[in-house]
Design a protein around this motif. Sequence first.
Motif, PDB file in Angstrom:
ATOM      1  N   ARG A 224       9.808   8.309   0.075  1.00  0.00           N
ATOM      2  CA  ARG A 224       8.827   9.080   0.841  1.00  0.00           C
ATOM      3  C   ARG A 224       9.307   9.016   2.281  1.00  0.00           C
ATOM      4  O   ARG A 224       9.728   7.957   2.758  1.00  0.00           O
ATOM      5  CB  ARG A 224       7.457   8.433   0.686  1.00  0.00           C
ATOM      6  CG  ARG A 224       6.337   9.178   1.326  1.00  0.00           C
ATOM      7  CD  ARG A 224       5.012   8.564   0.967  1.00  0.00           C
ATOM      8  NE  ARG A 224       4.922   7.207   1.492  1.00  0.00           N
ATOM      9  CZ  ARG A 224       3.834   6.473   1.434  1.00  0.00           C
ATOM     10  NH1 ARG A 224       2.762   6.921   0.834  1.00  0.00           N
ATOM     11  NH2 ARG A 224       3.820   5.266   1.942  1.00  0.00           N
TER      12      ARG A 224
ATOM     13  N   HIS B 102      10.116  -0.589   2.739  1.00  0.00           N
ATOM     14  CA  HIS B 102       9.900   0.261   3.908  1.00  0.00           C
ATOM     15  C   HIS B 102      11.085   0.059   4.842  1.00  0.00           C
ATOM     16  O   HIS B 102      11.417  -1.076   5.189  1.00  0.00           O
ATOM     17  CB  HIS B 102       8.595  -0.113   4.613  1.00  0.00           C
ATOM     18  CG  HIS B 102       8.337   0.697   5.836  1.00  0.00           C
ATOM     19  ND1 HIS B 102       8.622   0.235   7.098  1.00  0.00           N
ATOM     20  CD2 HIS B 102       7.853   1.949   5.989  1.00  0.00           C
ATOM     21  CE1 HIS B 102       8.296   1.177   7.977  1.00  0.00           C
ATOM     22  NE2 HIS B 102       7.838   2.221   7.329  1.00  0.00           N
TER      23      HIS B 102
ATOM     24  N   SER C 121       0.849  -1.194   0.000  1.00  0.00           N
ATOM     25  CA  SER C 121       0.000   0.000   0.000  1.00  0.00           C
ATOM     26  C   SER C 121       0.883   1.242   0.000  1.00  0.00           C
ATOM     27  O   SER C 121       1.976   1.242   0.558  1.00  0.00           O
ATOM     28  CB  SER C 121      -0.923   0.014   1.222  1.00  0.00           C
ATOM     29  OG  SER C 121      -0.168   0.060   2.408  1.00  0.00           O
ATOM     30  N   GLY C 122       0.417   2.278  -0.661  1.00  0.00           N
ATOM     31  CA  GLY C 122       1.174   3.521  -0.716  1.00  0.00           C
ATOM     32  C   GLY C 122       2.434   3.431  -1.543  1.00  0.00           C
ATOM     33  O   GLY C 122       3.369   4.196  -1.335  1.00  0.00           O
TER      34      GLY C 122
ATOM     35  N   TYR D 239       5.053   3.645  -4.789  1.00  0.00           N
ATOM     36  CA  TYR D 239       5.269   4.660  -5.816  1.00  0.00           C
ATOM     37  C   TYR D 239       4.914   4.098  -7.195  1.00  0.00           C
ATOM     38  O   TYR D 239       4.176   4.692  -7.961  1.00  0.00           O
ATOM     39  CB  TYR D 239       6.717   5.164  -5.798  1.00  0.00           C
ATOM     40  CG  TYR D 239       6.972   6.105  -6.941  1.00  0.00           C
ATOM     41  CD1 TYR D 239       6.452   7.393  -6.904  1.00  0.00           C
ATOM     42  CD2 TYR D 239       7.638   5.698  -8.082  1.00  0.00           C
ATOM     43  CE1 TYR D 239       6.612   8.258  -7.970  1.00  0.00           C
ATOM     44  CE2 TYR D 239       7.805   6.551  -9.150  1.00  0.00           C
ATOM     45  CZ  TYR D 239       7.296   7.828  -9.092  1.00  0.00           C
ATOM     46  OH  TYR D 239       7.445   8.679 -10.152  1.00  0.00           O
TER      47      TYR D 239
ATOM     48  N   GLY E 164       6.354  13.805   0.757  1.00  0.00           N
ATOM     49  CA  GLY E 164       5.769  12.795  -0.118  1.00  0.00           C
ATOM     50  C   GLY E 164       6.846  12.224  -1.028  1.00  0.00           C
ATOM     51  O   GLY E 164       8.043  12.440  -0.813  1.00  0.00           O
ATOM     52  N   TRP E 165       6.429  11.506  -2.040  1.00  0.00           N
ATOM     53  CA  TRP E 165       7.393  10.877  -2.949  1.00  0.00           C
ATOM     54  C   TRP E 165       8.301  11.919  -3.590  1.00  0.00           C
ATOM     55  O   TRP E 165       7.831  12.927  -4.109  1.00  0.00           O
ATOM     56  CB  TRP E 165       6.663  10.079  -4.030  1.00  0.00           C
ATOM     57  CG  TRP E 165       6.055   8.828  -3.481  1.00  0.00           C
ATOM     58  CD1 TRP E 165       4.731   8.591  -3.256  1.00  0.00           C
ATOM     59  CD2 TRP E 165       6.748   7.655  -3.072  1.00  0.00           C
ATOM     60  NE1 TRP E 165       4.569   7.342  -2.718  1.00  0.00           N
ATOM     61  CE2 TRP E 165       5.802   6.737  -2.603  1.00  0.00           C
ATOM     62  CE3 TRP E 165       8.097   7.282  -3.047  1.00  0.00           C
ATOM     63  CZ2 TRP E 165       6.131   5.479  -2.115  1.00  0.00           C
ATOM     64  CZ3 TRP E 165       8.437   6.023  -2.564  1.00  0.00           C
ATOM     65  CH2 TRP E 165       7.461   5.143  -2.111  1.00  0.00           C
TER      66      TRP E 165
END
Length: 149
Positions: free
Chosen positions: A77, A42, A32-33, A35, A119-120
């Motif tokens: 991110r 993560h 999830s989330g 790019y 953010g990214w």
Amino acid sequence: PELFMNTGFETVIGGEADGWTKVGRGYSLVTSGVYAGARSMHMKNEQANQMSAALQVITPSPPVASGYRVRIAGWSRANKIEGNVMVPDWEYSVNCDMEFNDGSWDYGVSAMFNPGTHGWEEAVTEYTVPAGKSIVSMWCYAHVVNHKG
């Protein structure tokens, strides 16, 4: 040509993205989330003196020739990345060490990310292979070192 493999982390073997070795605290893969691609890595350091990293060793065939420009880039991110300095540095980056055909090395070619919360963000650097040399391997780390967050 693309030198990195499995940049969208689509292929997973034994909990690791194929081609990406966990180093230090390593990484987890999330869906999830992301790019782009199927997953994102993560990384989280609980303390500023820790390292979370993924390593990919690239052995281009044929070797990357003198004068060729290598583009090193990545997306990140951030959530409260803290550290000794609050400006972009090699400790939060995609960082490559280049091995040449004559056995010499060039260390610390880095595409650096901004610390803090954002953010990214894309980090990019370009490296020109020195005259009379060719790259036979690249040891590339996506990492957060000596930064909490």
